[in-house]
Design an enzyme around this catalytic site. Sequence first.
Site, PDB file in Angstrom:
ATOM      1  N   PHE A 226      -4.315 -22.886  16.287  1.00 39.86           N
ATOM      2  CA  PHE A 226      -2.870 -23.449  16.015  1.00 39.86           C
ATOM      3  C   PHE A 226      -2.653 -24.405  17.124  1.00 39.86           C
ATOM      4  CE2 PHE A 226      -3.146 -18.639  15.486  1.00 39.86           C
ATOM      5  CZ  PHE A 226      -2.888 -18.595  14.018  1.00 39.86           C
ATOM      6  N   ALA A 275      -6.333 -20.718  10.984  1.00 37.74           N
ATOM      7  CA  ALA A 275      -6.962 -20.004  12.273  1.00 37.74           C
ATOM      8  C   ALA A 275      -7.426 -18.745  11.901  1.00 37.74           C
ATOM      9  CB  ALA A 275      -5.830 -20.164  13.041  1.00 37.74           C
ATOM     10  N   CYS A 340       6.542 -17.499  19.967  1.00 40.64           N
ATOM     11  CA  CYS A 340       7.782 -18.335  20.242  1.00 40.64           C
ATOM     12  C   CYS A 340       8.977 -17.972  19.442  1.00 40.64           C
ATOM     13  CB  CYS A 340       7.512 -19.863  19.848  1.00 40.64           C
ATOM     14  SG  CYS A 340       6.941 -20.111  18.358  1.00 40.64           S
TER      15      CYS A 340
END
Length: 399
Positions: A226, A275, A340
Amino acid sequence: MSSRAMAGLFISPRARIFQGHDWVYGTEVRKVYGNPQPGDVISLKDFKDRFLGSAIYNPQSQIVARRFSRRKQGLDSDFFFRRIGQAIELRNKTLPGETLTRLVWSESDGLPGLIVDRYADFLVVQTLTLAMEKRLHIILNVLEELLNPTGIIVRNDSPMLVAEGIEQKVYVARGKEPQPFIATGRNIQFMLDLSTGQKTGLYLDQLDNYAAVAEFAKGRRVLDCFCNQGGFALACALAGAAEVTAVDVSQDAMDAVARNAKLNNVQINCITDNAFDFLKKQANLVREGGERKWDLIILDPPSFTRNKKSVHDAMRGYKEIHLRAMKLLAPGGILSTFCCSHHAGTELFRDSILQAAIDAPATLRLLKQHGQRPDHPILLNIPETEYLKGFTYELLAGR
């Protein structure tokens, strides 16, 4: 005083604002008085008619009011000079001399919905609340007077704008239009396009973490998943990694990594792939003896959850990506992983790593804990301001 000036909300007794928070949800409003309009400054009062502060109002949003002062306060030019000036002063103290910096960060700087990022001589502005959008001309005047930038770009292209009823658009608001240019952050050179780059151009909150993770990279075989524009990959390559591979599903991102690698005179293997899929294919190659394991794997995915309802599914995703990465780590290898989303708290995120380690099975030793850069200040009373969390672990051999 007009009815508009007196407009406001009576707040229900169990609202979050009585625990110190500055947000008021629609379900927490007992009564609306004075006919407030979307984007207005309003008064907040408790159920005994006691003043709680001044807030911006938008009934179209799930968060109908955001308090910006505990006093009676308007959003005039003097207010913006004071608050933006305080925000700039904080960055000058915590990140002196930095030319890639978030100068204003919404609630953390007492300016709900206003974001201002500095990229060298240019500023990028986002107004994520209707009240800030309606006062954008005042904000631009203040920024010009305080900072004298070469140009100011408005990047109102966030999906969050829909809930506020703000039109999505990107344009040069003041000064010159920036062409793609080179900027340096933590000794890494980036080619920036402020009109099309991720967020406002770069993930400024991770700049310090690039350097922190790169401390473990020397002589190691590194995988950055990522990777976006390649911040971790570039930092690791510059720190002396033996080999660096960067993976992202976006071809635009991988093109940016290739450009940035050339700028920094380093070699990075650029792979455009999902990913999750890439790690699965790598595991198959390792089992078949056609691939070596990695010495350092970095996971920095976009948020897997945008609301509380999807947190459980998000945790499954984090566990899965951690499990796949652990199975590809060489003994003594290092895993750096980041989340995040403020909906996925630190303990939940850490638990997703633990559950993956149990299934692997693997024993991990904590080397470093990471957070957001100081230009993204954290307020105790608003936990949502603490959103970025990360851990770097060592995989213990022979356990």
